[in-house]
Design a protein around this motif. Structure first.
Motif: not given
Ligand code: BGC
Length: 761
Positions: A125, A169, A183, A222-223, A266, A269, A301, A519
């Motif tokens: 990351d 990432f 986030r 992402k995401h 990516m 969740f 992820d 996160e």
């Protein structure tokens, strides 16, 4: 009725068409391949033909760094197993292995000891810098300076690739409207237009012009998709969005980075309509690899495959592997589902070998494009590691973008800039903190490496006296654990108040701890944490001449401060050069030019709050209560998207709109710097499509320009609106441009500008 059934039939036809395209695109024609370089495609096919099924599945498996590769090899347990897998060629990638020596050793094992010697791709990351940290992405977005943002990502890649990394990432292109979600610090804020441009700039910065160069790395968008809409801002929560929001708000930044050739994506969740993103064929096959023709690979992820079980979608890890692979998730991060079950699933016919081949083809293509087959060790250079980390040029650029990211929220009576000859009193634990300003994602960097505010003031030659006032946190601070805030120890208050009493101006440095966002860091209160609000009010009671310097990773509720404090400077978490950027701005060596990329609510109960909202059927205001409003607070945010002051004043006049060519509507405005201070302005253009087949927001950003204006200077700022800006996605995901009346506003923020209208014929 008829219209409804016609629409339904059209939707089904569209869906079928998209699905056919998806299937064709999802399992690409062998001869075509995924690279624009036919030689690479040939090499990929030749290698694929030599691979066993186990080796193919191995490429789809990613492990977290599992042992210290610079020390002795593990002889038992999980780490030993993983090392064996490495030697068998059952691992395609590792993440979180840092340093030229460690990455070189793991690469050596794979290249020399596995049968085919397929090099690893190393993921990390690298979010806002590597060793040298730049402002958190939300702060950088406030700069609205695409070239500076690209440069920031470029420098991050130069540093990270010197220590073995070849895959970051980043960028996170999740749009989010809810400051409770921790986030938001990692994204570009609430707007898809700005977010798309920033995402593309970051991809360009990381990947450069030549991915095979030893100082460029693969980026990862992402995401995918919807993670920024986690319900009530609680991380990992359910996402429930309508089709129009999905197509017009969430997906456009992903589409923009795919168009910018991002090499990986990516997944996320969350579930979308009850289907976890990792097992979501609509997102990954139909849209990403199908309609958009994405040619890179998709990584899950962390454990998001396995998490399909608690989501209530897959019943066990074997089903996870089946669902994820079939849905288009090409590489498994830390779920162990592919490595355990994918061979078996192919043998039983539940997953076609063509699906595995397609994933491996994508992964190998990126590895070839990175040049790893020519030189697997090209990123592991101890010499470059020594030369490049914390490089002075990178520090210089980090200072530049830190200054550009600062937003002036209030400056009553022109209390700012301060006079260097007058002594100030500085209060707040964050003023001497050398770690918090580094922000939440600082995985590759070292603690205590930021220039603190006090150090910045020293370097600038400012005169000050300092009192901490109150500690912000108590107890140990670690990335993986909850922070404990000081809510009881007021022992430092009296010194702070005493100093403030006799001061001309007080600079209070308050805000969030660096690890309070990111996160797993959702909040339900968005005020100043710990005892800081109380401290602020205590100081205010003896001296009203306060400059509030905020350090934070998300919009805060600043209603009290806005009502009482004359000057407020939003400095976010600005990275390594934080203190220098802040000191130079306080004293006028830097004139603030940042504009908010996210609305700041008045109260947390307004969240989610965003400028590009719908009008509703009862927009009001009415004299009775029956309109869409709160009883206790205005609907508007305290500080809206696009807002930010300057030490200069800008005057807008002469809006011109010419829609005679519907393919190129011309809009222009004259801006004058009416102050005696040189400055920089971001002129923003917003439109509203008044009536459409799917109702459109009250405002949408569709253009901006950032430029310098000397004192007294004027400039004409021009925009051209084409189909791209005037159209939208309908509920079948089709991009449409509809004739009719449009409002246009050009100005200094989303709530202030000159307005006009035009008819699109
Ligand atoms: C985060 C990702 C990150 C990954 C690897 C996950 O928990 O959601 O954004 O890239 O970990 O560190």
């Amino acid at each position: 009725m008829e219209i409804k059934s016609l629409m339904k039939t059209t939707s089904i036809l569209t869906f079928l068409l998209v699905s056919v395209i998806a299937i064709l695109a999802g399992c690409a024609d062998k001869k075509v391949g995924y690279s624009t370089d036919p030689e690479i495609n040939e090499k990929v096919e030749a290698l694929l033909a030599k691979m066993t099924l186990e080796e193919k599945v191995g490429q789809m498996n990613q492990y977290n760094g599992f042992y210290d590769a610079t020390g002795p090899a593990p002889s038992e347990g999980d780490a030993k197993n993983k090392l064996d897998h490495l030697k068998k060629g059952w691992v395609g990638s590792v993440l979180n292995v840092r340093g030229a020596e460690a990455t070189r050793e793991l690469q050596r094992i794979v290249v020399e000891e596995s049968r085919l010697g397929i090099p690893l791709i190393f993921g990390l990351d690298v979010i806002h810098g590597h060793k040298t940290l730049t402002p958190i992405p939300l702060a950088e977005a406030a700069s609205w300076d695409l070239a500076a943002i690209e440069k920031s990502a470029r420098n991050a890649a130069i540093e990270a690739t010197a220590v073995g990394q070849n895959w970051t990432f980043a960028p996170m292109v999740d749009i989010s409207r809810d400051a409770r979600w921790g986030r938001v610090m990692e994204g570009a804020g609430e707007d898809p237009y700005l977010g798309s441009l920033i995402g593309a700039a970051r991809v360009k910065g990381f990947q450069g012009d030549d991915l095979a160069a030893s100082n460029t790395m693969a980026a990862c968008a992402k995401h995918f998709a919807g993670y920024g809409f986690s319900e009530s801002g609680r991380d990992y929560n359910t996402v429930d969005v309508g089709t129009s929001t999905l197509y017009n708000i969430i997906l456009p930044p992903f589409k923009a980075v795919v168009d910018a050739d991002v090499k990986t994506v990516m997944n996320s969740f969350n579930t979308l309509n009850g289907i976890p993103a990792t097992g979501n064929a609509f997102l990954q096959r139909d849209i990403l690899k199908g309609a958009w023709g994405f040619k890179g690979f998709v990584i899950s992820d962390w454990g998001s495959g396995q998490q399909m079980i608690p989501h209530g979608y897959a019943s066990d890890l074997e089903q996870v592997a089946e669902m994820a692979a079939n849905a288009g998730s090409d590489m498994d991060m830390e779920s162990y589902s592919y490595v355990k079950y994918l061979v078996k699933l192919v043998e039983s016919g539940k997953v076609k070998e063509a699906v595995v081949d397609d994933a491996v083809r994508r992964i190998l293509t990126v590895k070839y494009e990175l040049g790893l087959f020519d030189d697997p060790y090209k990123y592991c250079s101890e010499e470059r590691e020594k030369d490049l980390l914390y490089h002075p040029d990178h520090q210089k650029d980090a200072l530049d973008i830190a200054k550009k990211s600062i937003v002036l929220l209030k400056n009553e009576g022109h209390i700012l800039p301060l006079d260097r000859n007058k002594k100030v009193v500085v209060i707040g634990a964050l003023a001497e903190d050398k770690t918090s300003p580094l922000g939440s994602w600082r995985i590759g960097s070292d603690d205590s490496t930021a220039v603190s505010v006090l150090e910045g003031l020293d370097l600038f030659g400012a005169k000050y006296a300092y009192a901490e006032g109150a500690k912000l946190v108590t107890g140990p601070v670690a990335f993986n654990s909850e922070l404990v805030f000081n809510t009881t120890d007021r022992s430092g208050f009296s010194k702070a108040v005493a100093l403030a009493k006799s001061a001309g101006t007080v600079v209070m440095v308050l805000g969030e701890h660096g690890l309070q966002t990111g996160e797993g860091r959702s909040r339900t209160e968005l005020g100043l944490p710990g005892l800081q609000q109380e401290l602020l009010e205590n100081v205010y009671a003896v001296n009203k001449n306060i400059v509030l310097v905020l350090m934070n990773g998300r919009p805060l509720t600043l209603t009290w401060a806005d009502e009482h404090i004359p000057a407020i400077l939003e400095t976010w978490h600005l990275g390594s050069q934080s203190g220098n950027a802040i000191a130079q701005t306080l004293y006028g060596a830097n004139n603030p030019s940042g504009k908010l990329p996210m609305s700041f609510p008045r109260r947390v109960g307004q969240c989610p709050i965003y400028y590009n909202h719908m009008n509703t059927g009862r927009p009001g205001p009415n004299t009775d209560v029956f309109w869409s409003h709160y009883m206790d607070v205005a609907n508007t945010p305290l500080y809206p998207f696009g807002y930010g002051l300057s030490y200069s004043d800008f005057d807008y006049s002469g809006l011109k709109v010419d829609a005679s060519d519907p393919k190129a509507v011309k809009v222009s405005v004259t801006v004058k710097n009416t102050s005696d201070t040189d400055g920089e302005e971001v002129t923003q253009l917003y439109i509203r499509d008044r009536f459409a087949s799917v109702a459109r927001p009250v405002k949408e950003l569709k253009g901006f320009e950032k430029y310098k204006l000397k004192a007294g200077e004027s400039k004409t700022v021009s925009f051209i609106l084409t189909d791209k800006e005037l159209g939208f996605y309908d509920n079948d995901g089709r991009f449409v441009v509809e004739p009719g009346m449009f409002d246009v506003m050009v100005g200094t923020s989303s709530d202030k500008g000159l307005t006009g209208e035009f008819e699109l014929m």
